[in-house]
Each structure stands twice: as C-alpha cells, then as structure tokens.
Write an enzyme that holds these catalytic residues in place. Structure first.
Site, PDB file in Angstrom:
ATOM      1  N   LYS A   1     -16.316 -15.416   4.262  1.00  0.00           N
ATOM      2  CA  LYS A   1     -17.170 -14.417   4.747  1.00  0.00           C
ATOM      3  C   LYS A   1     -18.452 -14.780   3.825  1.00  0.00           C
ATOM      4  O   LYS A   1     -19.038 -13.937   2.997  1.00  0.00           O
ATOM      5  CB  LYS A   1     -16.932 -13.075   4.399  1.00  0.00           C
ATOM      6  CG  LYS A   1     -15.723 -12.555   5.399  1.00  0.00           C
ATOM      7  CD  LYS A   1     -15.167 -11.248   5.086  1.00  0.00           C
ATOM      8  CE  LYS A   1     -13.806 -11.233   4.321  1.00  0.00           C
ATOM      9  NZ  LYS A   1     -13.503 -10.424   3.313  1.00  0.00           N
TER      10      LYS A   1
ATOM     11  N   GLY B   1      -8.227  -9.557   0.791  1.00  0.00           N
ATOM     12  CA  GLY B   1      -6.950  -9.766   1.434  1.00  0.00           C
ATOM     13  C   GLY B   1      -6.505 -11.328   1.208  1.00  0.00           C
ATOM     14  O   GLY B   1      -5.142 -11.369   0.841  1.00  0.00           O
TER      15      GLY B   1
ATOM     16  N   ARG C   1       0.721  -1.246  -0.105  1.00  0.00           N
ATOM     17  CA  ARG C   1       0.064  -0.118   0.149  1.00  0.00           C
ATOM     18  C   ARG C   1       0.801   1.220  -0.062  1.00  0.00           C
ATOM     19  O   ARG C   1       0.422   2.344  -0.432  1.00  0.00           O
ATOM     20  CB  ARG C   1      -0.624   0.189   1.162  1.00  0.00           C
ATOM     21  CG  ARG C   1      -2.206  -0.897   1.061  1.00  0.00           C
ATOM     22  CD  ARG C   1      -2.947  -0.963   2.234  1.00  0.00           C
ATOM     23  NE  ARG C   1      -4.431  -1.412   1.850  1.00  0.00           N
ATOM     24  CZ  ARG C   1      -5.305  -1.951   2.779  1.00  0.00           C
ATOM     25  NH1 ARG C   1      -5.068  -1.767   3.926  1.00  0.00           N
ATOM     26  NH2 ARG C   1      -6.158  -2.416   2.401  1.00  0.00           N
TER      27      ARG C   1
HETATM   28  P1  ADP Z   1     -10.772 -12.448   1.150  1.00  0.00           P
HETATM   29  O1  ADP Z   1      -9.942 -12.047   2.259  1.00  0.00           O
HETATM   30  O2  ADP Z   1     -10.212 -12.689  -0.171  1.00  0.00           O
HETATM   31  O3  ADP Z   1     -12.003 -11.700   0.617  1.00  0.00           O
HETATM   32  P2  ADP Z   1     -12.199 -14.309   2.887  1.00  0.00           P
HETATM   33  O4  ADP Z   1     -11.661 -13.574   3.865  1.00  0.00           O
HETATM   34  O5  ADP Z   1     -13.728 -14.471   2.638  1.00  0.00           O
HETATM   35  O6  ADP Z   1     -11.525 -13.948   1.409  1.00  0.00           O
HETATM   36  O7  ADP Z   1     -11.861 -15.995   2.990  1.00  0.00           O
HETATM   37  C1  ADP Z   1     -10.496 -16.322   2.915  1.00  0.00           C
HETATM   38  C2  ADP Z   1     -10.255 -17.672   3.977  1.00  0.00           C
HETATM   39  O8  ADP Z   1     -11.354 -18.483   3.811  1.00  0.00           O
HETATM   40  C3  ADP Z   1      -8.981 -18.036   3.647  1.00  0.00           C
HETATM   41  O9  ADP Z   1      -8.392 -17.896   5.157  1.00  0.00           O
HETATM   42  C4  ADP Z   1      -9.468 -19.620   3.744  1.00  0.00           C
HETATM   43  O10 ADP Z   1      -8.519 -20.691   4.485  1.00  0.00           O
HETATM   44  C5  ADP Z   1     -10.792 -19.634   4.161  1.00  0.00           C
HETATM   45  N1  ADP Z   1     -11.585 -20.687   3.577  1.00  0.00           N
HETATM   46  C6  ADP Z   1     -11.887 -21.039   2.111  1.00  0.00           C
HETATM   47  N2  ADP Z   1     -12.428 -22.179   1.877  1.00  0.00           N
HETATM   48  C7  ADP Z   1     -12.798 -22.611   2.961  1.00  0.00           C
HETATM   49  C8  ADP Z   1     -13.633 -23.598   3.442  1.00  0.00           C
HETATM   50  N3  ADP Z   1     -14.041 -24.736   2.785  1.00  0.00           N
HETATM   51  N4  ADP Z   1     -13.876 -24.045   5.100  1.00  0.00           N
HETATM   52  C9  ADP Z   1     -13.170 -23.032   5.854  1.00  0.00           C
HETATM   53  N5  ADP Z   1     -12.720 -21.940   5.399  1.00  0.00           N
HETATM   54  C10 ADP Z   1     -12.496 -21.924   4.140  1.00  0.00           C
HETATM   55 MG    MG Z   2     -10.085 -12.043   4.147  1.00  0.00          MG
END
Ligand code: ADP
Ligand code: MG
Length: 397
Positions: free
Chosen positions: A198, A351, A41
C-alpha cells in the site's frame, strides 16, 4: 492519552451489578460456509468479557462482522458463529440477541452477545438517535475494539458520548500502552520497517516517522519508490512514480537529522508476477526494463538484520517482499528472525505482517502484536484515533 480504564473500575468494585456494554472487534475471517478460519480477534476479546463477568456486571458485548447493509439482515452477516466460538472459549453457551437497540434483558453475572452492530440503521454515520438509545442500555460503556478505533461510528464513538461512564477495555489499553512505549519515549536507536504494497497510504506514515526514527527501513513497493527517487532502475516493479518526490523529501528530512533510509543494494527479481516465476538475484543497478523486483536481496537483508539486532526499539509494518512465495520470501524471513533475535522492544501490526509473523513462528519473540491494521497505521501516522479522543474527553469531564 488519559482515559478511564475498565480494569480500574472493576478493581474499585464499580462494575458490580452494573450493566456493561462492551464494543469488541470480533470481525473474523470466514470461509464460504461461514466457518471461522482464524479466531485471534475472538480470543483477544475474552479478557474484557471475563473481567466484566468476574466483576459481577450484567454484560452485553457486540461487534461488527463484515460490511452488511444497514437494516437488511442476511444470515451470512450473523454473529452466530462468533457466539458459538466465544461459548467454547468461555466454556458456557453465549445467547445471541437480535433487534437489541430498544432494550436488552441481562442479569448480573450473565453475558449476552448482541447481533452484528453494523446491521443497525445509523451505525456507520454515527446517528445521534441510535447512539443515545445504545447508551441508554448501559451504565458503563467499554471500548475494547482497537481494530475499529480509527472510525467514528455509533458503537465506537456516539455511544461513548452519551453513556454514563465511557472507558477503555484491557485490549484497547494494552494497544495504547505498547504504541506509546514504542513511539513516545523509545529506547534508541528506534528503527521502523515500513514495507508492503500500500504505497500511497504508507508514504504519509513515512513523512511523520521521518521526524521520530533513527532508521527507516523500506521494503516492497515502498522501497521500489525510494529506489526510483534515488535514480535506480526498477523496471516494471510495483511503485508510485508520482510519489518519488515525497520519497526524496523523506530522505532529506532523515539526512538532516543524521538518520538514514538505507536503499536496497541488491534485489530479487522475476519476469512474471507468479509463484513459479524463476527468481534472479542481482545488484540494484542491474535491474532490467522488464524485471519485477519482488524481494530485497540477501546482502541488503543481512545489512538490515544487523541494524535491527542493534536497535533499542523496532516498529514493523509490511513484508519486504512477496513472502507468500518461497523464492521471494528470504528478505521477510531474515527481517522476521532478526526482530526475534533482537533485544529491542518490538511492535508489529498489519494483516499481512501478522501472516508473516505466523509463517515464521516468531509470535513469542515480538514485544507486542497489534490487532489493528488501519488503526495501527493511523497511530503511526501521528493521528489521534476518534474512539480514543472521545474516551479522553469523557475522562476529563
Ligand atoms: P500489511 O497488510 O502488513 O499492512 P500490505 O498489505 O501493505 O501489508 O502489503 C502486503 C503485501 O505486499 C503482501 O501480500 C506482499 O506479497 C506484497 N509485496 C511485498 N513486496 C512486494 C513487491 N516488491 N512487489 C509486489 N508486492 C509486494
Ligand atoms: Mg495487507
């Protein structure tokens, strides 16, 4: 959206000798000793600063860092480490100014960094008196902080109301251009990958994307919710059972448009949520009551990769599995490599999505990597970001 661009003002010579106030997003992660662990950033904020200096402006730049309590300075909230890193990048020391709201001394051709803007009383609530004082510091206000553009605060909104000129910096402008290119007039087929953990926030995004995209690829906790909605067993997997109805309506909306939401046909499961838990690959119908689905299966991943390679535009948010652990990383790696190989214009944000992109080293093969997490998601949702709304309003005056 029509906003004044700082690059245009500079090209027209309108920034020469002017006091320019840049709101950047240099909110970087730090370790316990305050050392910056990741400086993307700060590096992303440099072009706006250089542009202002090259244009002969007197330059003030500020950012928030963490979530300090307003009016209570603590050393760990200081932008001092940011000032040092910025100085290295610009090859010139950057003075850090505290208590700056009532006046800043800076000459044309000079740069000062204004201490953590979230220390000022009224920043969060967008207090009018604070906004007016900050606006009085400058001739031109530049918002270059896409990461905080979904918040209407003193330095992202109020100051833009009262500054003589309010415009978008190059980073903010690039973000708007990339997202518009991906969503407003995309080369089709348009594929969106929405995955990660999320679930509830992201389901609202799916509802708005269902009207635009040709393929909605789900993964992670979102895929689990869709599998549940499709009547498949998901055991103890992360999901939002209350939202199965919402998932069903997204699928119907897509089907009515002749588009699709592919439901995983095979998955990778474990009995425990742990890096060393033994992984099992199985058909989706065979998930057991005590299973956790932690990744999409290899067949599903191959099928999705083939769709991505044929896409005209790809929007990616969220890893499709627990990619941090190698046994559950295959799906995310396959998706990442397919995006890298595809000739589609691709845009990615979030993130953890950025962490996955870094893990597989595909940064150069993604069309645009957004610096905004929450802001990126809100744009995908079809919301107008407050910081952009005020810039557009000022441009129309
Ligand atoms: P971003 O930060 O890219 O928006 P999120 O914060 O929503 O993404 O989700 C990322 C997290 O989701 C990662 O740490 C990953 O380990 C977790 N994740 C992905 N698939 C699963 C799953 N099937 N069960 C639990 N956690 C998961
Ligand atoms: Mg995240």
């Amino acid at each position: 959206m029509n906003v004044i661009r700082f690059s245009d003002l500079c090209a027209q010579g309108k920034a020469r000798g002017q006091r320019v106030f840049i709101r950047a997003d240099m909110n970087v992660p730090q370790d316990e000793s305050g050392r910056i662990t990741e400086d993307t950033r700060i590096r992303a904020s440099v072009p706006a600063i250089r542009m202002a200096l090259d244009a002969g402006a007197a330059v003030m730049v500020t950012s928030h860092l963490g979530r300090p309590k307003e009016g209570e300075f603590k050393p760990e909230d200081s932008l001092a480490p940011v000032a040092r890193r910025l100085g290295e990048l610009l090859a010139s020391a950057v003075p850090l100014v505290s208590n700056w709201v009532d006046g800043v001394t800076v000459q044309p051709g000079q740069l000062v960094l204004l201490e953590n803007c979230r220390l000022n009383q009224g920043e969060k609530k967008n207090d009018e008196a604070l906004a007016r004082k900050m606006a009085a510091l400058c001739d031109i206000y530049v918002n270059d902080a896409f990461g905080t553009a979904h918040r209407a605060e003193g330095t992202t909104y109020g100051i833009a109301q009262y500054a003589p000129i309010a415009c978008a910096g190059p980073l903010l402008a690039a973000e708007i251009d990339a997202i518009t290119k991906a969503l407003a007039n995309p080369k089709r087929p348009l594929a969106a990958i929405v995955a990660g953990s999320k679930v509830s926030t992201k389901l609202t995004i799916l509802e708005s994307l269902a009207e635009k995209v040709d393929r909605l690829i789900v993964g992670g906790g979102i895929a689990n919710t869709f599998m549940l909605a499709a009547g498949l067993p998901i055991g103890q997997s992360l999901a939002e059972p209350d939202l199965a109805g919402a998932a069903r309506s997204v699928m119907e909306k897509m089907r009515a448009r002749g588009a699709q939401v592919p439901i995983p046909g095979d998955v990778v499961t474990a009995k425990r949520f742990a890096a060393d838990a033994p992984a099992a690959t199985k058909p989706a119908e065979a998930v057991e009551g005590d299973d956790l689905i932690l990744d999409i299966g290899p067949q599903t991943a191959q099928g999705l990769a083939a769709q991505l390679r044929e896409a005209g535009t790809i929007v990616w948010n969220g890893p499709v599995g627990v990619f941090e652990w190698d046994a559950f990383a295959h799906g995310t790696e396959t998706i990442a490599r397919a995006i890298a190989q595809s000739s589609a214009f691709s845009i990615a944000g979030g993130g953890d999505t950025l962490a996955a992109i870094a893990k597989y080293g595909i940064e150069k093969d993604v069309g645009y990597i957004s610096t905004g997490g929450g802001a990126f998601l809100e744009v995908l949702e079809g919301k107008t970001l407050p910081a952009l709304e005020i810039l557009a309003r000022r441009a129309a005056q």
